[in-house]
Design an enzyme around this catalytic site. Structure first.
Site, PDB file in Angstrom:
ATOM      1  N   ASP A 137      57.664  18.108 -84.618  1.00 51.57           N
ATOM      2  CA  ASP A 137      58.261  17.133 -83.704  1.00 51.57           C
ATOM      3  C   ASP A 137      57.302  16.898 -82.536  1.00 51.57           C
ATOM      4  O   ASP A 137      57.462  17.426 -81.439  1.00 51.57           O
ATOM      5  CB  ASP A 137      59.612  17.631 -83.197  1.00 51.57           C
ATOM      6  CG  ASP A 137      60.411  16.500 -82.572  1.00 51.57           C
ATOM      7  OD1 ASP A 137      59.919  15.352 -82.567  1.00 51.57           O
ATOM      8  OD2 ASP A 137      61.528  16.756 -82.087  1.00 51.57           O
ATOM      9  N   ASN A 184      68.399  21.037 -81.996  1.00 54.75           N
ATOM     10  CA  ASN A 184      68.666  21.402 -80.599  1.00 54.75           C
ATOM     11  C   ASN A 184      68.513  20.228 -79.634  1.00 54.75           C
ATOM     12  O   ASN A 184      68.433  20.431 -78.424  1.00 54.75           O
ATOM     13  CB  ASN A 184      67.766  22.571 -80.177  1.00 54.75           C
ATOM     14  CG  ASN A 184      66.296  22.208 -80.247  1.00 54.75           C
ATOM     15  OD1 ASN A 184      65.937  21.138 -80.737  1.00 54.75           O
ATOM     16  ND2 ASN A 184      65.437  23.091 -79.768  1.00 54.75           N
ATOM     17  N   GLU A 186      72.515  15.286 -71.926  1.00 53.52           N
ATOM     18  CA  GLU A 186      73.474  16.110 -71.189  1.00 53.52           C
ATOM     19  C   GLU A 186      73.700  15.583 -69.771  1.00 53.52           C
ATOM     20  O   GLU A 186      72.744  15.204 -69.088  1.00 53.52           O
ATOM     21  CB  GLU A 186      72.933  17.546 -71.129  1.00 53.52           C
ATOM     22  CG  GLU A 186      73.943  18.587 -70.737  1.00 53.52           C
ATOM     23  CD  GLU A 186      73.450  19.997 -71.084  1.00 53.52           C
ATOM     24  OE1 GLU A 186      73.830  20.514 -72.159  1.00 53.52           O
ATOM     25  OE2 GLU A 186      72.705  20.574 -70.287  1.00 53.52           O
ATOM     26  N   ASN A 246      55.597  19.715 -76.947  1.00 50.73           N
ATOM     27  CA  ASN A 246      54.952  19.910 -78.259  1.00 50.73           C
ATOM     28  C   ASN A 246      53.788  18.939 -78.349  1.00 50.73           C
ATOM     29  O   ASN A 246      53.960  17.806 -78.801  1.00 50.73           O
ATOM     30  CB  ASN A 246      55.924  19.556 -79.401  1.00 50.73           C
ATOM     31  CG  ASN A 246      56.830  20.689 -79.816  1.00 50.73           C
ATOM     32  OD1 ASN A 246      56.834  21.745 -79.209  1.00 50.73           O
ATOM     33  ND2 ASN A 246      57.594  20.466 -80.858  1.00 50.73           N
ATOM     34  N   SER A 251      70.265  24.475 -67.388  1.00 52.96           N
ATOM     35  CA  SER A 251      68.835  24.180 -67.411  1.00 52.96           C
ATOM     36  C   SER A 251      68.250  24.354 -66.006  1.00 52.96           C
ATOM     37  O   SER A 251      68.984  24.636 -65.059  1.00 52.96           O
ATOM     38  CB  SER A 251      68.626  22.738 -67.881  1.00 52.96           C
ATOM     39  OG  SER A 251      69.200  22.557 -69.160  1.00 52.96           O
ATOM     40  N   HIS A 260      59.273  26.577 -71.959  1.00 54.29           N
ATOM     41  CA  HIS A 260      59.912  25.267 -72.164  1.00 54.29           C
ATOM     42  C   HIS A 260      61.425  25.331 -72.265  1.00 54.29           C
ATOM     43  O   HIS A 260      62.104  24.320 -72.140  1.00 54.29           O
ATOM     44  CB  HIS A 260      59.359  24.593 -73.415  1.00 54.29           C
ATOM     45  CG  HIS A 260      60.031  24.979 -74.704  1.00 54.29           C
ATOM     46  ND1 HIS A 260      60.161  26.286 -75.128  1.00 54.29           N
ATOM     47  CD2 HIS A 260      60.597  24.221 -75.675  1.00 54.29           C
ATOM     48  CE1 HIS A 260      60.775  26.312 -76.291  1.00 54.29           C
ATOM     49  NE2 HIS A 260      61.057  25.084 -76.649  1.00 54.29           N
ATOM     50  N   GLY A 261      61.988  26.503 -72.534  1.00 56.10           N
ATOM     51  CA  GLY A 261      63.439  26.561 -72.719  1.00 56.10           C
ATOM     52  C   GLY A 261      63.884  27.991 -72.840  1.00 56.10           C
ATOM     53  O   GLY A 261      63.208  28.900 -72.354  1.00 56.10           O
ATOM     54  N   GLY A 292      64.727  29.572 -75.945  1.00 60.94           N
ATOM     55  CA  GLY A 292      64.245  30.233 -77.160  1.00 60.94           C
ATOM     56  C   GLY A 292      65.375  30.893 -77.926  1.00 60.94           C
ATOM     57  O   GLY A 292      66.234  31.552 -77.361  1.00 60.94           O
ATOM     58  N   LYS A 326      75.491  16.017 -78.761  1.00 57.82           N
ATOM     59  CA  LYS A 326      74.590  16.727 -79.677  1.00 57.82           C
ATOM     60  C   LYS A 326      74.449  15.952 -80.978  1.00 57.82           C
ATOM     61  O   LYS A 326      75.420  15.400 -81.476  1.00 57.82           O
ATOM     62  CB  LYS A 326      75.182  18.092 -80.043  1.00 57.82           C
ATOM     63  CG  LYS A 326      75.091  19.099 -78.946  1.00 57.82           C
ATOM     64  CD  LYS A 326      74.655  20.451 -79.424  1.00 57.82           C
ATOM     65  CE  LYS A 326      73.270  20.511 -79.956  1.00 57.82           C
ATOM     66  NZ  LYS A 326      72.202  20.437 -78.984  1.00 57.82           N
TER      67      LYS A 326
END
Lengths: 139, 485
Positions: free
Chosen positions: B97, B204, B208, B334, B389, B408-409, B411, B484
């Site tokens: 991605d 994912n 939001e 990415n 977040s 980045h997040g 995981g 989502k």
């Protein structure tokens, strides 16, 4: 079922294993498992037909390209398939007749939008009774 | 905890695996983690980061950030910089991605104003932004227009009424990376992507509605620079990427590189690390195609912003401009990019791969938009749909230590298959609603797979990067509405 999902292989994604006595069964099982990741296949009707032909250097790449074709048909033509009639010649040439229908969100029980087939653990190997393929999909 | 021979602790949250760990390692590997996060990391992270450390032309260290988990070839949360002449480019270091990323949009609304309308807003956004398997986007373009999008990303959107003038400058790289070459993109990739502009995807990915968490409003003065002026201000976060277009480019070139490595005498431990010299034909072709996907992803998030503005206008009966629906920033997590960094005392152009890692450029860097330049680059860290977040900023230390990179997040810690066995989507949906998070999902299975328990503790991840000094906390955001795929 000729396939089973593997819980602890791909944390962020989905892995499965296919077993069959012959090459055709491996390819058909791999296509069915891929489809089951995307949709409850029982909700798909075999209303239209597509023919896919793939040529590759070896059996691994033949399977990789075949599964990728199914993903392309999902995105490019909004098609999901119920049945896969596969014939493989010399482990390098494949012809498959796929029967399915256009995606209908109101009727199909949709699941994950598969991004790609990965090369992780990917391949077809000889097993005790026939062949075994391992596939890890990127979700 | 996984035992790694020779691994030493460099500082409170930095761990180093020496080149003696594995034959062929060119540089040591560095892992950013608290003891708790390190203890929870799967063996794949250590094996993969040391495999990356063995690639030709890698410089300084192979990195795994605090959110690292097993990926394909590279771990997710991986960073590696390569010499432009002697180094390689690897699709496994970018991910299928391409330019999956985060975008944060502010509003001038406060929680009390939005709370009664969250359901209406989420339901409308769910209709306006297609999500899930095989959906078509809402932007119809010809092949030649799609090629313009491959080249110019957000700039194309702004010129075609899908954006405001200042949107372009508030996106990493000014909304498009230079070097796109549509002639290197396969027909199959175009056919997968051309109808997907303006789709969220699944997995994912999410859209939001969030509110500033008043108890974790870490630096209110700094937050004001991003237009976050209230302790309960409402924001919108978008997480998605290049959809089937980027996925197919990844698949196409993985096949090309798988065959090309022999020609270049490159041996890798994992087929997913397939790579080619950056200066080779295959390397150059992939870079040109990968940039096309990156620019499509910028455009995808941009047209979704357009729909977000329409939805807020309809629900709150005010123009989007009056609601201050400006982009705070947009980050790739990415991607591989050519960047200038200081190495051994001099500035050098490098190819930096970030896979599940975010650029975190420090104050003064010329690539940061003018309004933020003296502060540092905004860093958007997306958590699970249950846990929230963060907005952080980049630091000078990140420039010195990690080629200007951070996490980045949160995981994952649990596989999708395992999560589905433990959690029922409809029960999770009800539970989240009782906790003030209204969620609409394309599928209940997909919802179950994304449950908060399947992820690491994002606060621990953010704290690690903060202790390491490679990003600085600005504000935490908690979800109140979620879509989502």
């Amino acid at each position: 079922m000729p396939y089973r999902f593997l819980s602890n292989v791909a944390i962020a994604d989905i892995a499965y294993e296919v077993r069959s006595r012959d090459v055709g069964g491996i390819f058909e099982g791999a296509a069915i498992a891929l489809t089951e990741v995307m949709v409850d296949r029982r909700t798909i009707r075999p209303r239209l037909k597509r023919d896919v032909r793939v040529t590759a250097e070896d059996i691994d790449r033949l399977l990789y390209d075949f599964l990728t074709e199914i993903i392309i048909l999902k995105d490019a033509d909004s098609l999901l398939f119920k049945e896969f009639d596969v014939s493989v010649e010399g482990e390098k040439n494949l012809h498959c007749t796929l029967k399915g229908e256009l995606i209908d969100r109101s009727r199909h029980r949709l699941r994950n939008d598969v991004k790609a087939v990965t090369m992780h653990m990917f391949g077809v190997k000889k097993a005790k009774k026939g062949l075994k393929a391992t596939v890890v999909l990127d979700i | 905890m996984v035992e790694i021979t020779g691994m030493k602790q460099v500082s409170e949250v930095v761990w180093e695996i020496p080149t003696s760990y594995k034959q062929g390692m060119v540089v040591p590997a560095r892992i950013y983690a608290t003891k708790k996060l390190l203890g929870g990391m799967d063996r794949g992270v250590f094996e993969q980061v040391t495999n990356v450390a063995s690639l030709p032309g890698i410089l300084k260290y192979a990195y795994a950030m605090a959110d690292a988990h097993w990926g394909y070839g590279f771990p997710i949360g991986g960073v590696a910089a390569f010499d432009m002449e002697k180094g390689v480019i690897s699709p496994g270091g970018i991910g299928f991605d391409v330019n999956c990323g985060m975008r944060l949009i502010r509003t001038n609304l406060r929680f009390a104003e939005v709370k009664p309308k969250v359901k209406e807003l989420v339901d409308l956004l769910f209709r306006l932004v297609p999500a899930g398997v095989g959906v078509k986007g809402f932007v119809n373009v010809s092949q030649s227009q799609f090629e313009e999008i491959m080249r110019f990303g957000v700039k194309w959107c702004a010129e075609n009424d899908y954006g405001w003038d200042d949107d372009v400058s508030h996106v990493e790289e000014g909304g498009f990376i230079k070097g796109a070459d549509p002639s290197k993109v396969s027909t199959q990739a175009s056919s997968r992507g051309i109808r997907q502009l303006g789709t969220l995807g699944s997995g994912n990915h999410y859209l939001e509605i969030q509110v500033v968490d008043p108890s974790r409003h870490f630096d209110p003065e700094l937050a004001k620079n991003f237009g976050i002026v209230h302790p309960d201000q409402v924001l919108v976060m978008i997480h998605c990427g290049s959809r089937g277009f980027g996925h197919q480019i990844g698949s196409d070139y993985l096949r090309v590189f798988d065959g090309a490595m022999k020609r270049y005498g490159i041996n890798v431990r994992d087929r997913e690390l397939a790579c080619a010299p950056f200066t080779s034909k295959e390397g150059g072709d992939y870079y040109g195609a990968m940039v096309c996907a990156a620019n499509m992803a910028f455009a995808n998030r941009q047209v979704i912003v357009h729909r977000v503005r329409e939805a807020f206008k309809k629900v709150f009966h005010r123009e989007a401009e009056a609601l201050d629906l400006h982009i705070i920033y947009d980050v790739c997590h990415n991607v591989a990019k050519s960047e200038k960094h200081r190495l051994n005392g001099s500035e050098k152009e490098l190819l930096v791969h970030r896979k599940g890692a975010t650029r975190s450029f420090g104050p003064g860097h010329h690539d940061i938009p003018a309004p933020y330049r003296q502060l540092g680059q905004p860093v958007i860290i997306g958590g699970s749909m249950e846990t929230g977040s963060y907005l952080l900023i980049g630091t000078a230390k990140a420039m010195e230590e990690t080629f200007g990179s951070t996490a980045h997040g949160s995981g994952r810690t649990m596989s999708r298959t395992a999560a589905k066995k433990q959690i029922r989507g409809n029960e999770l949906q009800r539970s989240m609603e009782s906790r003030g998070i209204y969620v609409k999902a394309a599928t209940m299975d997909g919802l179950a797979e994304e449950a908060g328990v399947a992820y690491k503790d994002i606060s621990e991840v953010v704290e690690t990067m903060s202790i390491a000094g490679i990003s600085k906390k600005v504000v935490a955001l908690r979800p109140i509405g979620n879509i989502k795929g």
